[in-house]
Design an enzyme around this catalytic site. Structure first.
Site: not given
Length: 341
Positions: A24, A72, A105-106
């Site tokens: 992101t 990710s 961030t996932d």
């Protein structure tokens, strides 16, 4: 290693290398209002991210590269191994003083923990990302990246292991977790708190990790081309053995069960596993997102041949079991690894 601390080096800015992987923080859309559903294609490159943080050149000499450019959620073990090898290669360069990785961030907490156990250096490694795309109003990526670079350039950041820097917090990769799908302060250490914080360019540490990491770790992935296959199964009321049976029959090397409370495995599932003649390794973790998985009367580890996850979440227990299986196939030794790290 000592080059950074020599007197003449204090007249030079620390050399911080950035490895961009996508996520992101690199996403950009035509509308600044679009903060969800954005595309993972055509992501900003590392040099473009750096241009968004004017003034950082006063704090560090920066070089950068793109190793991947993906969401990710698309990270796999080939990416993890490639990234770990590249990080070790960069940190072995005596001219490099610290490293920053930008990441989606996932799965950020998974990559961070994997590197925490496989990076063989005492130099700072700081992973950061963002919850809002680069094109959004008040995007958090530039601030997070500035803080990460300042941390990697800090003398105090050495020997702290891989860290996550988000929303001004400095968090150990061992304990960090994403706790919200949308809040900017999503990354926290629920049990043990933060290592420190970054305010402006001021990096302050208050705590340090004491469990083995970095050069203290026994795991070496430099020559690995694949990792043992470990799957995670979630438990629930009236849980059958069906998913466990399918995973076992698929030939996996290990299983992490996100058990109930302190890792209790439901009756049908645990009795199926106990009756197996040839068992993949099974770690009892908890579907509760914090706390310690200790001995449990419903599933005694010695009787069932299972392994306590300790305070590792299921996703981190999975990574630790994968790495443990690269060095041993002895049940007691694997139990010891979960207690050690």
């Amino acid at each position: 290693m000592l080059r950074y601390f020599e007197k003449e080096h204090f007249m030079k800015l620390p050399h911080i290398h950035i490895i961009a992987t996508g996520g992101t923080i690199a996403a950009h859309e035509k509308s600044a209002m679009q903060t969800t559903g954005y595309s993972a294609n055509d992501l900003l490159l590392a040099n473009e991210l750096i241009r968004s943080i004017k003034g950082i050149e006063a704090h560090a000499e920066i070089t950068a590269e793109n190793i991947f450019s993906l969401a990710s959620s698309a990270m796999d073990e080939a990416h993890l191994l490639q990234l770990a090898r590249r990080v070790n290669e960069v940190l072995a360069d005596p001219t490099v003083d610290g490293l920053v990785i930008t990441h989606g961030t996932d799965t950020l907490e998974e990559t961070a923990f994997f590197l925490y156990l496989t990076v063989k250096s005492s130099k700072p490694v700081v992973i950061t990302g963002s919850m809002l795309p680069a094109s959004a109003h008040s995007a958090d990526g530039p601030g997070n990246l500035i803080n990460a670079i300042c941390t990697a350039a800090s003398r105090e950041a050495w020997e702290k292991g891989v860290m996550v820097c988000m929303c001004n917090r400095l968090l150990s990769a061992r304990d960090v977790a994403k706790t919200s799908t949308y809040r900017l302060d999503t990354f926290k250490c629920l049990e043990y708190g933060t290592l420190g914080h970054v305010i402006g360019a001021d990096v302050r540490f208050y705590y340090a990790p004491v469990r083995p990491h970095g050069s203290q770790s026994q795991f070496d992935v430099q020559a690995l081309t694949e990792l043992p296959r470990v799957e995670i199964i979630m438990t629930h009321e009236n849980c059958s053995e069906l998913l466990l049976k399918n995973v076992v029959e698929s030939g996996c090397d290990g299983i992490v069960v996100a058990g109930m409370g302190s890792g209790a495995i439901p009756p049908r599932m645990r009795e199926y596993y106990k009756a197996l003649e040839k068992k993949p390794f099974l770690v009892r973790a908890s579907r509760v997102y914090s706390g310690y998985v200790a001995a449990h009367s419903a599933t005694p580890d010695q009787e069932y041949g299972t392994i306590c996850a300790g305070d590792f979440t299921p996703i981190k227990a999975r990574l630790l079991l994968q790495l443990a299986l690269t060095v041993t196939s002895d049940l007691d030794e694997i139990r010891g690894i979960f207690q050690k790290y």
